[in-house]
Design an enzyme around this catalytic site. Sequence first.
Site, mmCIF file in Angstrom:
data_model
loop_
_atom_site.group_PDB
_atom_site.id
_atom_site.type_symbol
_atom_site.label_atom_id
_atom_site.label_comp_id
_atom_site.label_asym_id
_atom_site.label_seq_id
_atom_site.Cartn_x
_atom_site.Cartn_y
_atom_site.Cartn_z
ATOM 1 N N GLU A 117 0.797 -1.231 0.000
ATOM 2 C CA GLU A 117 0.000 0.000 0.000
ATOM 3 C C GLU A 117 0.828 1.278 0.000
ATOM 4 O OE1 GLU A 117 -2.500 -2.792 2.691
ATOM 5 O OE2 GLU A 117 -0.400 -2.461 2.210
ATOM 6 N N ASP A 150 -2.162 -5.303 3.374
ATOM 7 C CA ASP A 150 -2.419 -5.678 4.771
ATOM 8 C C ASP A 150 -3.298 -6.919 4.875
ATOM 9 O OD1 ASP A 150 -0.896 -3.572 5.601
ATOM 10 O OD2 ASP A 150 -2.579 -2.242 6.019
ATOM 11 N N ASP A 210 -5.913 -7.672 6.770
ATOM 12 C CA ASP A 210 -7.319 -7.616 7.157
ATOM 13 C C ASP A 210 -8.220 -7.550 5.927
ATOM 14 O OD1 ASP A 210 -6.836 -5.073 6.268
ATOM 15 O OD2 ASP A 210 -7.208 -4.066 8.177
ATOM 16 N N TYR A 244 1.298 -5.907 13.003
ATOM 17 C CA TYR A 244 0.145 -5.222 12.413
ATOM 18 C C TYR A 244 -0.766 -4.684 13.510
ATOM 19 C CZ TYR A 244 -3.582 -4.213 9.105
ATOM 20 O OH TYR A 244 -4.528 -3.582 8.340
ATOM 21 N N ARG A 299 -3.898 -3.340 13.443
ATOM 22 C CA ARG A 299 -5.360 -3.458 13.424
ATOM 23 C C ARG A 299 -5.723 -4.916 13.696
ATOM 24 N NH1 ARG A 299 -4.932 1.205 10.219
ATOM 25 N NH2 ARG A 299 -4.312 0.239 8.261
ATOM 26 N N HIS A 342 -4.540 -13.645 13.520
ATOM 27 C CA HIS A 342 -3.818 -12.401 13.796
ATOM 28 C C HIS A 342 -3.096 -12.516 15.135
ATOM 29 C CE1 HIS A 342 -6.700 -9.829 11.105
ATOM 30 N NE2 HIS A 342 -6.256 -10.906 10.515
#
Length: 786
Positions: A14, A87, A89, A337, A339, A383
């Site tokens: 990203e 990412d 998610d 990460y 989130r 996660h």
Amino acid sequence: MAKSTFSKSLVIVESRAKAKTINKYLGPDFEVKASMGHIRDLPSKGLNVDIENDFEPTYDIMPGKRRAVISLKAAAKKCDKLFLATDLDREGEAIAWHLSQVLGIPEEKTYRVIFNAITKSAIQRAFAEPGKLDMDKVMAQQARRILDRIVGYKISPLLWKKITRGLSAGRVQSVAVKMIVEREREIRRFKKEEFWLIPAVFTTDLQADYSRQWLDFITPKTENDNPPTLVEQSKWLLEHNAFKAELHKVGDEKFKASDKEEAHWIFGALKQARFKLADMETKETISRPSPPFITSTLQQTAANRLGFATKRTDRVAQQLYEGIDLGSMGHLGLITYMRTDSTHLSPEALNEARGYINTHLGSDYLPEKARIYAPKKTAQQAHEAVRPTDVDLTPADIKSFLTDEQSKLYDLVWRRFVACQMEPAKWDVTNLNIEAQISIGRCCYKTAGRVLVFDGFTKIWPTSSGEQRLPPMKAGQALAVVDIKAEQHFTKPPARYTEASLVKALEKEGIGRPSTYASIISTIQERRYVEQKDKKFSATDLGEVVTDKLNEYFPRIMDIAFTRHMEEQLDKIEEQHLDWLGVLRDFYGPFKENLDTAQDQMKHAKAEVTPSEYKCPKCGRQLVYRFGKNGKFLSCSAYPDCKFACPCDKEGKMLETKLSEHKCPVCGKPMVERNGRFGPFLGCSGYPDCKTILNLDKQGNVLPAKPPPEPTGIKCYKCKDGELVIRKSKKGPFLGCGRFPKCKTIISIKQLDNLKQLQSQGQWPPETIEQADQILGRKKAQKVKK
């Protein structure tokens, strides 16, 4: 040796920072490019969801992203394989899917790589075993995006029409506003109740009289001085073998006094009492470390300990995750990460933490087994918790490479991670009962104190304790009174939400997900539905009006339980292969019925009035509350026959008109203090006959009036009636029609001399707008030429 014709593999992430960090771990056979976030989305204009055709979305390249897409397409044409490393998610999966759709690389050559930390081992492991796009994740995110678009696009125009322009509704944001509105109304409804306490300060020094010293110590010397802090008080008490206690019982009844008379009756009997320590009990207690951070707890702790807003925490955490330049060590990702809703820690991370504790802190601080923290039911176990990628990179070691805010947040993450694997802290807690026999019976004071026996995890994660330390004592010992007094108190209403407590409440209710908390809080403030004062949220008049309208006509959308259910349905699309179209159909049917009803029956907010307790000072009739562009105000019920109006505060109390020292420069009447959407200003007391206003600066001083627009004598080409005048803006002077706002013509000031010459030659104004555009060299004219 012949030159290799082997094509490079293309890796897309990203951001440039993430690309820079990953690039150092991949060999020369890989080219790493950044998409700079989303490249494709539903266009902002129009619904762009074909509801009749299975909610088919229409996507388009986002504004400002065409150049990035051209660059990525050029790189994709030369690549042998495409690795999508966005990412891990739902949002990251959706970005990866959109990239695969736009670039058009065959599926067999497209791979998905996911990692929760940007480290050499994590990157190499991910690229050694690449996977394919998770379409369940993609569809879950697409369903969320379509749901949010339908709610926003269908309800927002209704709010524009029935309340005021510029409003928006959101499937999650509107429920967050409702929570703040309901808390605001709880506070308004709250009726405070009086109660009294009779605290005392005792000492074991029977020969000394500390009363005067204590009174001098706790009394501020001047009005501007603050009383001593609890820490300072505890230190003074310890130095004087003293401690605080509260009256617990009088006779066999628990002490309770609801008025001054009752409290002073007991207080009078206590003033001459002789006190002794009736009994004491000491027992060991332990306090265990908190779990490692997830998104919400990181946001809450950063808000409470560092004063960071949720948006700031997200931004800084993103920087730490994507990588920081650490000099000779290169670009390194410092945390996993950010989130996540999982407290899971990998075996490697646990071993690293335990190794660090054993080596640097000692075996006394290391539990026999690693601590495993039970996750929430909704947590995604694939996660990990937010943790440092390398525990040996201590906050002190890398502080010089980080900004102040990066250093503070990294220190928080690092300490929480190490502390969560340490031994509990141990305390000796002592409970005291102090008694005296008085005229109305036996009275009992209670207090407690604790002493740290073993610091455990608090060595790394300091915790503040308001509990006092007690002097050495034994049962039966006499005590001297340092201070005893009767204090009046009142019960307090529920506390307003802070950013930390709002995130906690949203998480508890299952509203939103880790990636959305910061944007929810940001949006509801930008829309002026809530405002923050002293870091606490309160609902605005606008927020209350919008909430009431939505509550009445869209009860399902505003229902917290239903919002939680929708979040769970989206989770099931991802985790249990639930049909995403079925979720949308089940939602849209009842929603469409509510929408049709609202469009037919919803009244305009400005047409609704609520009676008040006030009478009109002009005609004597009742004043009513109305809603205007600046919020709620009081107006005469006889309007339009009587046009009296005045502002009111949040509780609806009439605000008295305050005359200023200034006179109206137009009519000479006194100027009065007023408040508008942009803050305080001075308005003419002759309003509405005279509408003069004077703006104020931040210090409350009157700003000089803007000079009137300068006439040019040039005719307006649009309305043909007005003349162009020179106006001034932040960007400089421009030409505008003198009939503004009825005519909104704007022309560059650079055309002034040209237009004067054309008008003198009879060539201005032209007959048509197209001719004017051609003369002015605008793009529309070029299209007409073609």
